[in-house]
Design a protein around this motif. Structure first.
Motif, PDB file in Angstrom:
ATOM      1  N   LYS A 170       0.828  -1.211   0.000  1.00 42.79           N
ATOM      2  CA  LYS A 170       0.000   0.000   0.000  1.00 42.79           C
ATOM      3  C   LYS A 170       0.861   1.260   0.000  1.00 42.79           C
ATOM      4  N   THR A 171       1.919   1.243   0.800  1.00 43.17           N
ATOM      5  CA  THR A 171       2.808   2.414   0.872  1.00 43.17           C
ATOM      6  C   THR A 171       3.490   2.645  -0.472  1.00 43.17           C
ATOM      7  N   LEU A 172       3.957   1.568  -1.098  1.00 41.20           N
ATOM      8  CA  LEU A 172       4.601   1.691  -2.406  1.00 41.20           C
ATOM      9  C   LEU A 172       3.617   2.206  -3.458  1.00 41.20           C
ATOM     10  N   SER A 173       2.372   1.781  -3.370  1.00 39.18           N
ATOM     11  CA  SER A 173       1.379   2.239  -4.354  1.00 39.18           C
ATOM     12  C   SER A 173       1.187   3.748  -4.247  1.00 39.18           C
ATOM     13  N   LYS A 174       1.239   4.283  -3.025  1.00 41.92           N
ATOM     14  CA  LYS A 174       1.104   5.727  -2.834  1.00 41.92           C
ATOM     15  C   LYS A 174       2.317   6.476  -3.374  1.00 41.92           C
ATOM     16  N   LEU A 175       3.443   5.779  -3.449  1.00 47.26           N
ATOM     17  CA  LEU A 175       4.658   6.384  -4.001  1.00 47.26           C
ATOM     18  C   LEU A 175       4.696   6.287  -5.523  1.00 47.26           C
ATOM     19  N   GLY A 176       3.671   5.621  -6.104  1.00 42.86           N
ATOM     20  CA  GLY A 176       3.602   5.527  -7.558  1.00 42.86           C
ATOM     21  C   GLY A 176       4.271   4.313  -8.147  1.00 42.86           C
ATOM     22  N   HIS A 177       4.579   3.295  -7.317  1.00 42.58           N
ATOM     23  CA  HIS A 177       5.196   2.072  -7.848  1.00 42.58           C
ATOM     24  C   HIS A 177       4.146   1.302  -8.654  1.00 42.58           C
ATOM     25  N   PRO A 178       4.357   1.111  -9.965  1.00 45.81           N
ATOM     26  CA  PRO A 178       3.305   0.565 -10.845  1.00 45.81           C
ATOM     27  C   PRO A 178       2.735  -0.783 -10.417  1.00 45.81           C
TER      28      PRO A 178
END
Length: 320
Positions: A170-178
């Protein structure tokens, strides 16, 4: 814990809001205990097996560590688990030796992690190397570590591994990790709340800018799920984008759509168009496309019967 030098590097290399989130995720991973051995009686040759294929691949890839030095790390990793009361302290010291042996080469660390994951009976050290790579700031390593945690593949003492993995993704998704966005979007697709599913679609579309996998997923969503109303024209659009960006399975799906008349009012099939898609898919390595192209030539669907071409495609499919 992450070194102060690394923390300063992360803060300088990104806008403040993103840098703080980035630091937080790698700090969170660092604070998680190292993975446990699958079996308390695991031996070093189970975490780094004496496997000829593994040795050969390590040599061919010219990675930053030799097989002998990797074996030494394996012995140290297993030894650190011998005293359960002090194992995490010893594993923190082991992390330092990993960094020294790999010379901070994160790509090689990830390569060796994948190889050990494939060939080792006990994959704890493979996951531990992935953890170290994630702590060093590699978003893909962090994502893969989160995925393994969320699937219950990694057991960490005193923590809910599945929950910890989902937090990372979830944290990575907020950072824009595809790929993290793709994963979270798929979770959102399962919601009973239409608004949540709609947000999932928007997140998947954002990911599609960076990964063709998201294009493929969107094609499938519009074609055959209840996430959104079925829309074959949208499904075709996303599968065309996916195919052009290297997802061979999309050629197969486009062929099926044409062959069954999906999206056409009178359901008239377009066998010639379908064959074209199957042949493109076959050329891109999709086995199902190879088989279908062979059967089309065998049966004369959308093309004149051609036994020679049929055999060529069917043999190619069987050899995969």
């Amino acid at each position: 814990m992450l070194s102060q030098t690394l923390l300063r590097t992360l803060r300088v290399s990104a806008p403040r809001s993103r840098a703080l989130s980035t630091v937080n995720i790698f700090n969170n991973i660092s604070q998680l205990p190292f993975p446990r051995l699958a079996d308390i009686d695991s031996s070093p040759d189970l975490v780094v097996p004496q496997n000829d294929t593994l040795v050969q691949i390590l040599t061919q890839n010219k990675v930053a560590i030799s097989f002998d030095r990797l074996t030494t790390l394996g012995r140290e990793f297993v030894a650190a688990h011998s005293d359960s009361s002090d194992s995490q302290v010893q594993l923190e010291a082991w992390r330092g030796r990993v960094m020294s042996e790999f010379g901070n080469n994160i790509n090689d660390m990830c390569t060796v992690s994948r190889l050990l994951g494939k060939y080792s009976p006990d994959k704890a050290m493979a996951f531990a190397l992935l953890k170290v790579a994630a702590e060093c700031g590699d978003h893909d390593a962090a994502f893969n570590y989160g995925i393994q945690l969320s699937r219950g593949k990694i057991m960490i003492p005193g923590h809910n591994s599945i929950k910890a993995g989902i937090v990372i993704i979830k944290t990575l998704s907020k950072l824009g990790h595809p790929m993290s966005q793709v994963t979270i979007a798929e979770i959102m697709f399962t919601s009973k709340d239409l608004n949540e599913r709609t947000r999932g679609i928007e997140m998947m579309k954002k990911a599609a800018d960076d990964t063709p996998v998201a294009c493929f997923k969107l094609g499938e969503v519009y074609r055959k799920t209840n996430v959104v109303p079925r829309d074959i024209s949208m499904a075709k659009m996303w599968h065309i984008k996916s195919a052009k960006r290297g997802i061979a399975a999309s050629y197969f799906t486009l062929g099926v759509i044409l062959s069954t008349g999906e999206g056409v009012i009178d359901k008239t099939p377009d066998f010639a168009g379908a064959l074209k898609m199957f042949e493109l898919g076959a050329a891109a390595g999709n086995v199902e496309s190879m088989y279908n192209a062979g059967m089309y030539y065998l049966e004369g669907k959308g093309v004149k019967k051609n036994a020679e071409m049929a055999v060529e495609y069917l043999v190619l499919a069987a050899s995969q």
